[in-house]
Scaffold this active site. Structure first.
Site, PDB file in Angstrom:
ATOM      1  CG  HIS A  11     -46.865  63.303 -63.410  1.00 23.69           C
ATOM      2  ND1 HIS A  11     -45.531  63.633 -63.273  1.00 23.69           N
ATOM      3  CD2 HIS A  11     -47.392  64.220 -64.265  1.00 23.69           C
ATOM      4  CE1 HIS A  11     -45.263  64.687 -64.029  1.00 23.69           C
ATOM      5  NE2 HIS A  11     -46.372  65.081 -64.630  1.00 23.69           N
ATOM      6  CD  GLU A 183     -47.991  65.134 -70.687  1.00 22.04           C
ATOM      7  OE1 GLU A 183     -49.189  64.858 -70.918  1.00 22.04           O
ATOM      8  OE2 GLU A 183     -47.591  65.585 -69.598  1.00 22.04           O
ATOM      9  N   GLY A 287     -40.785  69.565 -65.728  1.00 26.40           N
ATOM     10  CA  GLY A 287     -40.443  68.347 -66.460  1.00 26.40           C
ATOM     11  C   GLY A 287     -39.653  68.591 -67.719  1.00 26.40           C
ATOM     12  CG  ASN A 291     -34.879  67.827 -73.879  1.00 27.06           C
ATOM     13  OD1 ASN A 291     -33.748  67.975 -74.320  1.00 27.06           O
ATOM     14  ND2 ASN A 291     -35.857  67.327 -74.611  1.00 27.06           N
ATOM     15  NE  ARG A 424     -34.234  54.592 -72.678  1.00 26.07           N
ATOM     16  CZ  ARG A 424     -34.959  53.933 -71.767  1.00 26.07           C
ATOM     17  NH1 ARG A 424     -35.877  53.061 -72.165  1.00 26.07           N
ATOM     18  NH2 ARG A 424     -34.766  54.129 -70.486  1.00 26.07           N
ATOM     19  NE  ARG A 473     -28.385  61.129 -68.810  1.00 30.97           N
ATOM     20  CZ  ARG A 473     -29.413  60.283 -68.809  1.00 30.97           C
ATOM     21  NH1 ARG A 473     -30.515  60.605 -69.430  1.00 30.97           N
ATOM     22  NH2 ARG A 473     -29.321  59.106 -68.218  1.00 30.97           N
ATOM     23  CG  ASN A 503     -24.228  55.923 -63.104  1.00 35.18           C
ATOM     24  OD1 ASN A 503     -24.878  55.018 -62.583  1.00 35.18           O
ATOM     25  ND2 ASN A 503     -24.408  57.196 -62.802  1.00 35.18           N
ATOM     26  CB  THR A 504     -27.501  52.765 -66.791  1.00 42.81           C
ATOM     27  OG1 THR A 504     -28.845  53.029 -67.216  1.00 42.81           O
ATOM     28  CG2 THR A 504     -27.338  51.294 -66.502  1.00 42.81           C
TER      29      THR A 504
END
Length: 615
Positions: A11, A183, A287, A291, A424, A473, A503-504
């Site tokens: 991917h 996953e 990946g 996190n 979110r 974050r 900021n996104t």
């Protein structure tokens, strides 16, 4: 050497170009194809290669495919074993491997003139490791930790960089995989597998790890540098969630338990690696290294003095890592990454041409950074499109949505703009020299890959960016590296007293981040954003939709229009009744007076574009 790196098999297909050890360009195919993650990670798509991203990388350097010395393909099929022999249920994996073996020919077809004989298969996790160890500034001799779903036959690599060589120390064999376990959890919680794992991390902050003891039976370190991670009975821990139903506290608690279990395991792996190397610096990729909560715990509680995470830590980053690894093998010393802005960019003249072609009203303020800061201070939402696009999944001040952090409602407002789940969070950007005053955690943090505790005295002042657990974050901004963003932040603080801006990423749910000017205009036109700051130009929603249609009167460069007044059309034909004017003052056909500037003056030109008048 001129080396093209390619990630394609699973991917996030991507390409990266390294010339004489320096990273010239890197981009993900999704930014060109506009398909999230480029493709789904199924065997039937394994033949697809990032042809648009690869062609752009070569174009950026003025190279042709036949000019390349080598191509690094970040998977070595000779190291793979049949899926069932590795304990994986993937009945079509043999097709994936067949496609991998044919990758040189697929690439030669996609890039006419390329000699397939120069394609080199690079082990997947070695490519990940190089993207961390060889790209990190100031790393020198250092340790590197890679974790993801799977490579050829492993899901993890612990290694050490010595000079420009990477020495593998341990690799966890499949089927045990922290990435694959998460996953499975992502799918169990009703999100898209191998895509939405970051949503599970966000959901975890709303839960309690009350299922941790049960999860430890199935996911735990083994003490020898490896771990066990397979066979988790998810349905016994919580009922599955359908994608169209609301999450429950039980789902959040399961996510929190899995997060805690992941952190414990990663800490053990980091400590084992440090025990073998004694290094001060740890670099991370894969990946799982996206996190940021786990990364922060490793930085806080682990044995290393410094932790650096590759901003394109997912499979896209193996394109860069593979190219850097071949460069080092060829005797070149790879240069560290100077930043993540390795994608496409446009000159001011090219952006102006896009705006004219789109026939949108726009103006050119004296300083777009100050104009944006003033808009944010008025609580407007701004789409920020500046410089070269980011490589990796984080918006880092080049393709961003910006907002005021002092209004708690802006979290819900931005999630509505983006069409995504309300749990979110959004992130803050802050000048590097101000970060320690507001946030406690690893600093600097230029790539938004760690979480920080927000100082108690600031939580009520910047509520939009404070997560439910009191963290954020963050992205720290170095004025030397990002002078435009730094200038915007400085002006915003002078206006509001707040050194932070929300900021996104500049996109809407399910779509890749905006990359080119067309993407930016389409996003601006379809989402309730107040301003698009694209290069030095400003496109304002109030002007664009005045009276239900774009207007026809030019705004002079260097002047900001008053709210509700008319601005430039970007070269459209003049409205009826305005053609043939020679600079004399005239109003639009509906009789609206022309008062385009806040100081009460008006420009006599029509049918022009901002920037043409008053240059």
């Amino acid at each position: 050497m001129r080396i093209l790196g390619i990630n394609a098999l699973f991917h996030d297909p991507a390409a990266a170009l390294v010339v004489d050890g320096r990273t010239v360009a890197a981009a993900e195919e999704e930014r060109f194809s506009r398909r999230k993650h480029g493709k789904r990670p199924v065997p039937f798509s394994a033949w697809e290669v990032p042809e648009k991203a690869a062609a752009w990388c070569l174009e950026q350097a003025g190279l042709r495919p036949q000019d390349l010395d080598a191509v690094a393909y970040s998977f070595d099929p000779s190291l793979a074993r049949p899926a069932d022999a590795m304990g994986l249920h993937d009945p079509w994996d043999h097709l994936r491997l067949a496609y991998a073996r044919e990758a040189p020919n697929f690439l030669a077809t996609a890039l006419p003139g390329l000699d397939p004989a120069i394609v080199r298969f690079v082990p997947h996790h070695m490519a990940h490791a190089a993207s961390g160890a060889l790209a990190a500034p100031g790393a020198g001799n250092s340790s590197v930790l890679v974790l993801d779903g799977r490579g050829e036959a492993t899901s993890h690599l612990a290694a050490r960089r010595t000079g420009d060589r990477i020495e593998p120390l341990y690799g966890q064999e499949l089927p045990h995989s922290l990435g694959l376990v998460h996953e499975e959890l992502t799918e169990h919680l009703g999100f898209l597998r191998s895509s939405d794992e970051y949503k599970v991390m966000a959901l975890a902050s709303h839960g309690r790890p009350r299922m941790l003891a049960e999860l430890r039976r199935h996911v735990h370190p083994t003490g020898d540098g490896g771990f066990r991670a397979a066979g988790v009975p998810w349905a016994e821990l919580s009922r599955p969630r359908r994608p169209d139903e609301a999450w429950t506290q039980e789902h959040a608690d399961l996510a929190a338990s899995a997060q805690a279990c992941l952190e414990e395991t990663l800490l053990d792996l980091a400590r084992w690696l440090h025990g073998r190397t004694g290094d001060r610096v740890l670099t991370m990729a894969g990946g799982v290294a996206l996190n940021c909560v786990a990364n922060s715990r490793i930085a806080r509680e682990g044995p290393f003095d410094r932790v650096w995470v590759q901003p394109a830590a997912g499979d896209a980053g193996t394109a860069l890592g593979g190219a850097l690894l071949l460069a080092a093998a060829g005797g070149e010393s790879p240069e560290p990454m100077a930043g993540a802005d390795l994608g496409r960019g446009w000159s001011d003249a090219e952006l102006e041409a896009w705006l004219k072609a789109a026939a949108v009203p726009f103006d050119r303020p004296v300083d777009i950074a100050e104009t944006v800061a003033e808009a944010l201070a008025r609580d407007e939402i701004v789409a920020w499109f500046q410089g070269r696009a980011e490589y990796g999944p984080r918006a880092l001040g080049h393709r961003s949505l910006l907002a005021h952090p002092g209004h708690s409602g802006n979290l819900e407002r931005l999630n509505d703009v983006k069409g995504r789940e309300q749990f979110r969070p959004v992130a803050p950007m802050v000048l590097a020299e101000r970060a320690a005053e507001v946030f406690d955690g690893p600093l600097p943090s230029p790539y938004m890959l760690f979480v920080h505790d927000v100082a108690p005295q600031w939580r009520d002042r910047i509520p939009a960016v404070v997560n439910v657990d009191g963290t954020a974050r963050i992205q720290t901004v170095d004025p030397a590296a990002e002078p435009l963003v730094a200038r915007m932040l400085g002006r915003f603080e002078r206006l509001t007293g707040l050194p932070v801006v929300v900021n996104t990423s500049l996109n809407t749910a399910g779509r890749p981040m905006v990359d080119d000017p067309r993407d930016a205009l389409e996003c601006f036109g379809s989402a309730p954003v107040d301003m698009l700051a694209i290069g030095p130009f400003a496109v304002r929603r109030a002007a664009f939709f005045a009276d239900g249609r774009p207007d026809a009167v030019t705004v002079r460069a260097g002047r900001a229009p008053a709210p509700g007044t008319r601005t430039a059309t970007g070269g459209r034909r003049p409205a009826a009744g305005l053609s043939g004017l020679d600079g004399g003052m005239a109003g639009p056909p509906d009789g609206t007076p022309v008062v385009p500037y806040v100081d009460g003056t008006a420009d006599g030109t029509v049918n022009g574009t901002a920037g043409e008048a008053g240059r």
